[in-house]
Motif scaffolding. Structure first.
Motif, mmCIF file in Angstrom:
data_model
loop_
_atom_site.group_PDB
_atom_site.id
_atom_site.type_symbol
_atom_site.label_atom_id
_atom_site.label_comp_id
_atom_site.label_asym_id
_atom_site.label_seq_id
_atom_site.Cartn_x
_atom_site.Cartn_y
_atom_site.Cartn_z
ATOM 1 N N LEU A 28 147.945 125.287 36.136
ATOM 2 C CA LEU A 28 148.835 126.264 35.512
ATOM 3 C C LEU A 28 148.220 127.656 35.480
ATOM 4 O O LEU A 28 148.942 128.660 35.519
ATOM 5 C CB LEU A 28 149.208 125.798 34.104
ATOM 6 C CG LEU A 28 150.043 124.509 34.055
ATOM 7 C CD1 LEU A 28 150.312 124.102 32.623
ATOM 8 C CD2 LEU A 28 151.359 124.675 34.814
ATOM 9 N N ARG A 29 146.898 127.739 35.429
ATOM 10 C CA ARG A 29 146.245 129.051 35.551
ATOM 11 C C ARG A 29 146.523 129.658 36.928
ATOM 12 O O ARG A 29 146.756 130.869 37.055
ATOM 13 C CB ARG A 29 144.736 128.914 35.351
ATOM 14 C CG ARG A 29 144.270 128.781 33.908
ATOM 15 C CD ARG A 29 142.753 128.813 33.870
ATOM 16 N NE ARG A 29 142.191 128.529 32.577
ATOM 17 C CZ ARG A 29 141.985 129.439 31.616
ATOM 18 N NH1 ARG A 29 142.345 130.704 31.828
ATOM 19 N NH2 ARG A 29 141.446 129.094 30.461
ATOM 20 N N GLU A 30 146.505 128.820 37.959
ATOM 21 C CA GLU A 30 146.808 129.300 39.304
ATOM 22 C C GLU A 30 148.234 129.826 39.393
ATOM 23 O O GLU A 30 148.496 130.834 40.056
ATOM 24 C CB GLU A 30 146.629 128.167 40.322
ATOM 25 C CG GLU A 30 145.201 127.703 40.540
ATOM 26 C CD GLU A 30 145.138 126.527 41.497
ATOM 27 O OE1 GLU A 30 146.220 126.088 41.962
ATOM 28 O OE2 GLU A 30 144.027 126.045 41.779
ATOM 29 N N LEU A 31 149.144 129.113 38.740
ATOM 30 C CA LEU A 31 150.558 129.465 38.821
ATOM 31 C C LEU A 31 150.949 130.614 37.914
ATOM 32 O O LEU A 31 151.979 131.252 38.136
ATOM 33 C CB LEU A 31 151.406 128.235 38.468
ATOM 34 C CG LEU A 31 151.303 127.031 39.401
ATOM 35 C CD1 LEU A 31 152.030 125.834 38.797
ATOM 36 C CD2 LEU A 31 151.873 127.364 40.769
ATOM 37 N N THR A 32 150.142 130.875 36.884
ATOM 38 C CA THR A 32 150.518 131.861 35.863
ATOM 39 C C THR A 32 149.360 132.827 35.624
ATOM 40 O O THR A 32 148.539 132.615 34.723
ATOM 41 C CB THR A 32 150.886 131.158 34.542
ATOM 42 O OG1 THR A 32 151.768 130.067 34.812
ATOM 43 C CG2 THR A 32 151.541 132.125 33.575
ATOM 44 N N PRO A 33 149.253 133.886 36.404
ATOM 45 C CA PRO A 33 148.173 134.856 36.186
ATOM 46 C C PRO A 33 148.213 135.413 34.762
ATOM 47 O O PRO A 33 149.281 135.681 34.216
ATOM 48 C CB PRO A 33 148.482 135.950 37.216
ATOM 49 C CG PRO A 33 149.286 135.261 38.276
ATOM 50 C CD PRO A 33 150.097 134.236 37.556
#
Length: 204
Positions: A28-33
């Protein structure tokens, strides 16, 4: 966007649920800067279980509670506000004796607060904590999913779906790894399937 990452496994570095919740948060960190992540470890820092003293101290006009109870009540408020402030909750919930851990139950007891996360109306209960995305990592030594002979013994996923639904979050996402105690091949396959599901998670 805020994410609350909660682990409840008592197995520390040997925990499958902890590995999988970490994988979800990384995805989710990858998907949500710019994702703002907070973390709570319910095994390392357990909450006390509810008691008669807690209930009494919450009543209007109750005499001053002991310093210990006041501290525990304040912590409960912090736990609730942390949950309410999160847009996404990633929850590690291993099955223990067909249900959730007592540490996780103590956390949920701090969330289910009338007029905060639910209320009773003339038409029945109404959840007030909607609008969140809840992803539960469910790990089980046996096989309890729908259709399995032991499915009736699942009081883990069924409870979590029910309680979050009661709070206004009916669509709980489950990332499941079960059959972990059926041998090395079964464990590896269960983890692999969960990791594949995590790799396909979409942004909120």
């Amino acid at each position: 966007m805020k994410l609350l990452h909660v682990d409840s496994s008592i197995l520390g570095p040997y925990s499958v649920s902890r590995k999988l919740t970490s994988d979800i948060v990384a995805r989710l960190r990858e998907l949500t800067p710019g994702l703002d992540v907070s973390y709570r470890d319910l095994a390392a820092e357990p909450l006390s279980h509810l008691s008669a003293d807690h209930v009494a101290a919450r009543q209007t006009g109750a005499p001053s509670a002991s310093p210990r109870i006041q501290e525990e009540l304040a912590l409960g408020v912090d736990v609730l506000e942390q949950f309410l402030g999160a847009d996404i909750v990633v929850l590690g919930a291993p099955m223990y004796n067909f249900g959730i851990s007592s540490q996780l139950k103590a956390w949920i007891d701090r969330l289910a607060v009338a007029e905060k996360t639910f209320r009773y109306t003339e038409n029945g209960p109404e959840g007030l904590a909607g609008g969140k995305r809840v992803i539960v990592v469910s790990t089980r030594g046996g096989v309890f999913s729908e259709g399995a002979p032991a499915a009736a013994l699942d009081h883990q996923e069924t409870y979590l779906r029910s309680v979050f639904g009661f709070l206004g979050i009916p669509d709980v996402e489950i990332v499941r790894a079960e059959g972990l105690n059926y041998g090395p091949e079964s464990k590896a396959e269960a983890i692999r399937a969960a990791v594949d599901k995590i790799a396909n998670l979409k942004a909120a």
